[in-house]
Motif scaffolding. Structure first.
Motif, mmCIF file in Angstrom:
data_model
loop_
_atom_site.group_PDB
_atom_site.id
_atom_site.type_symbol
_atom_site.label_atom_id
_atom_site.label_comp_id
_atom_site.label_asym_id
_atom_site.label_seq_id
_atom_site.Cartn_x
_atom_site.Cartn_y
_atom_site.Cartn_z
ATOM 1 N N VAL A 1 -7.899 9.134 7.169
ATOM 2 C CA VAL A 1 -6.769 10.058 7.239
ATOM 3 C C VAL A 1 -5.857 9.743 6.066
ATOM 4 O O VAL A 1 -5.508 8.597 5.815
ATOM 5 C CB VAL A 1 -6.007 9.896 8.576
ATOM 6 C CG1 VAL A 1 -4.746 10.758 8.580
ATOM 7 C CG2 VAL A 1 -6.916 10.244 9.728
ATOM 8 N N SER A 2 -5.441 10.792 5.361
ATOM 9 C CA SER A 2 -4.770 10.620 4.075
ATOM 10 C C SER A 2 -3.584 9.679 4.125
ATOM 11 O O SER A 2 -2.718 9.778 4.998
ATOM 12 C CB SER A 2 -4.301 11.981 3.561
ATOM 13 O OG SER A 2 -3.701 11.852 2.301
ATOM 14 N N ASN A 3 -3.577 8.748 3.174
ATOM 15 C CA ASN A 3 -2.460 7.842 2.965
ATOM 16 C C ASN A 3 -2.100 6.981 4.165
ATOM 17 O O ASN A 3 -0.945 6.630 4.354
ATOM 18 C CB ASN A 3 -1.226 8.630 2.499
ATOM 19 C CG ASN A 3 -1.430 9.195 1.115
ATOM 20 O OD1 ASN A 3 -2.023 8.547 0.260
ATOM 21 N ND2 ASN A 3 -0.972 10.401 0.896
ATOM 22 N N GLN A 4 -3.081 6.655 4.961
ATOM 23 C CA GLN A 4 -2.832 5.678 6.015
ATOM 24 C C GLN A 4 -2.711 4.294 5.397
ATOM 25 O O GLN A 4 -3.362 3.990 4.400
ATOM 26 C CB GLN A 4 -3.980 5.704 7.030
ATOM 27 C CG GLN A 4 -3.964 6.935 7.904
ATOM 28 C CD GLN A 4 -2.674 7.039 8.693
ATOM 29 O OE1 GLN A 4 -2.345 6.168 9.491
ATOM 30 N NE2 GLN A 4 -1.933 8.107 8.457
ATOM 31 N N PRO A 5 -1.866 3.428 5.970
ATOM 32 C CA PRO A 5 -1.699 2.097 5.378
ATOM 33 C C PRO A 5 -2.964 1.261 5.500
ATOM 34 O O PRO A 5 -3.772 1.469 6.405
ATOM 35 C CB PRO A 5 -0.559 1.496 6.201
ATOM 36 C CG PRO A 5 -0.594 2.222 7.493
ATOM 37 C CD PRO A 5 -1.036 3.620 7.160
ATOM 38 N N TYR B 1 4.838 -3.637 0.967
ATOM 39 C CA TYR B 1 4.138 -4.598 1.802
ATOM 40 C C TYR B 1 4.857 -5.949 1.698
ATOM 41 O O TYR B 1 5.444 -6.274 0.657
ATOM 42 C CB TYR B 1 2.685 -4.764 1.347
ATOM 43 C CG TYR B 1 1.769 -3.661 1.795
ATOM 44 C CD1 TYR B 1 1.717 -2.442 1.114
ATOM 45 C CD2 TYR B 1 0.940 -3.827 2.898
ATOM 46 C CE1 TYR B 1 0.872 -1.424 1.530
ATOM 47 C CE2 TYR B 1 0.077 -2.820 3.315
ATOM 48 C CZ TYR B 1 0.060 -1.629 2.627
ATOM 49 O OH TYR B 1 -0.784 -0.627 3.045
ATOM 50 N N ARG C 1 7.010 2.764 4.369
ATOM 51 C CA ARG C 1 6.427 3.754 3.469
ATOM 52 C C ARG C 1 7.433 4.870 3.286
ATOM 53 O O ARG C 1 8.181 5.191 4.228
ATOM 54 C CB ARG C 1 5.109 4.275 4.024
ATOM 55 C CG ARG C 1 5.183 4.731 5.468
ATOM 56 C CD ARG C 1 3.830 4.947 6.080
ATOM 57 N NE ARG C 1 3.006 5.887 5.335
ATOM 58 C CZ ARG C 1 1.839 6.343 5.752
ATOM 59 N NH1 ARG C 1 1.364 5.939 6.900
ATOM 60 N NH2 ARG C 1 1.135 7.171 5.025
ATOM 61 N N THR D 1 -6.951 9.334 -2.332
ATOM 62 C CA THR D 1 -5.603 8.827 -2.154
ATOM 63 C C THR D 1 -5.554 7.560 -1.323
ATOM 64 O O THR D 1 -4.485 7.042 -1.060
ATOM 65 C CB THR D 1 -4.722 9.887 -1.501
ATOM 66 O OG1 THR D 1 -5.326 10.277 -0.260
ATOM 67 C CG2 THR D 1 -4.569 11.097 -2.389
ATOM 68 N N ASP D 2 -6.691 7.016 -0.903
ATOM 69 C CA ASP D 2 -6.663 5.805 -0.102
ATOM 70 C C ASP D 2 -6.533 4.548 -0.946
ATOM 71 O O ASP D 2 -6.190 3.498 -0.450
ATOM 72 C CB ASP D 2 -7.943 5.698 0.733
ATOM 73 C CG ASP D 2 -8.066 6.851 1.698
ATOM 74 O OD1 ASP D 2 -9.165 7.381 1.841
ATOM 75 O OD2 ASP D 2 -7.042 7.229 2.284
#
Lengths: 113, 111
Positions: free
Chosen positions: A97-101, B36, B49, B96-97
């Motif tokens: 899922v996009s931009n999950q930490p 972080y 974030r 984007t990950d």
């Protein structure tokens, strides 16, 4: 709670040895990452994987390879360890899922003698 | 090129003083930014974030696209805030990950 487990906290190996660092996550995450953490350099990405049997090079892949045969496990391999690979190695995982930490393991402090 | 810059390696303050950890980024698209934190002998963990726009442990960070900054702030530092802080950028063109980390700032809060 997400659990990312690295097999060893401390590891000492000799120059030229083949070294395996193992990482397992229990949250069914698609993405997994290996970083090395060095003082003054921050975290640098070695390799990452978006799916089983899939891998992509990060910023510093030289001297390393990876294996992802199962979704929950991501292995980092030092083919022939050298002293400049002495470092702290961090594994992380995240959902697609996009931009999950990213969730990190405790790290493995590897010393190559 | 995408880059995250944390200009301070070490920031030392006394308890109760304001804290600002600087982070500047370079990215041509719409970035997602994270802070972080790594406390002594603990794993690296997400602090906050920018899309959440929330305050965690009294820390806030505002994305300033004009100045390409994402500074972390706290009005009154506590001793337990002593840790290593990393700013990170997500926005790789293909995926984007992937995160790009800064070099980190060590915060020391003296009693």
């Amino acid at each position: 709670d997400v659990k990312v487990t690295q097999s060893s906290r401390y590891l000492v190996k000799r120059t030229g040895e083949k070294v395996f660092l193992e990482c397992v996550q229990d949250m069914d995450h698609e993405n997994m990452f290996w970083y090395r953490q060095d003082p003054g350099l921050g975290l640098r990405l070695i390799y990452f994987s978006y799916d089983v049997k899939m891998k992509e090079k990060g910023d510093i892949p030289e001297g390393y390879s990876v294996s992802r045969e199962k979704k929950e496990r991501f292995s980092l391999i030092l083919e022939s360890a050298s002293t400049n690979q002495t470092s702290m190695y961090l594994c992380a995982s995240s959902s697609r899922v996009s931009n999950q930490p990213q969730h990190f393991g405790d790290g493995t402090r590897l010393s190559i003698l | 090129a995408q880059r995250v810059t944390q200009p301070e390696k070490l920031l030392s303050v006394f308890k109760g003083a304001p804290v600002e950890l600087k982070c500047n980024y370079s990215y041509s698209g719409s970035p997602e930014l994270f802070w972080y934190v790594q406390y002594s002998r603990q794993r690296l963990q997400l602090l906050l974030r920018h899309i959440s726009r929330e305050s965690i442990k009294g820390f806030t960070a505002d994305l300033n696209k004009g100045e390409t900054s994402f500074h972390l702030k706290k009005p009154f530092a506590q001793e337990e805030d002593s840790a290593m802080y990393y700013c990170a950028l997500s926005g790789h063109p293909k995926n984007t990950d992937k995160l790009i980390f800064g070099t980190g700032t060590r915060l020391q809060v003296f009693p």
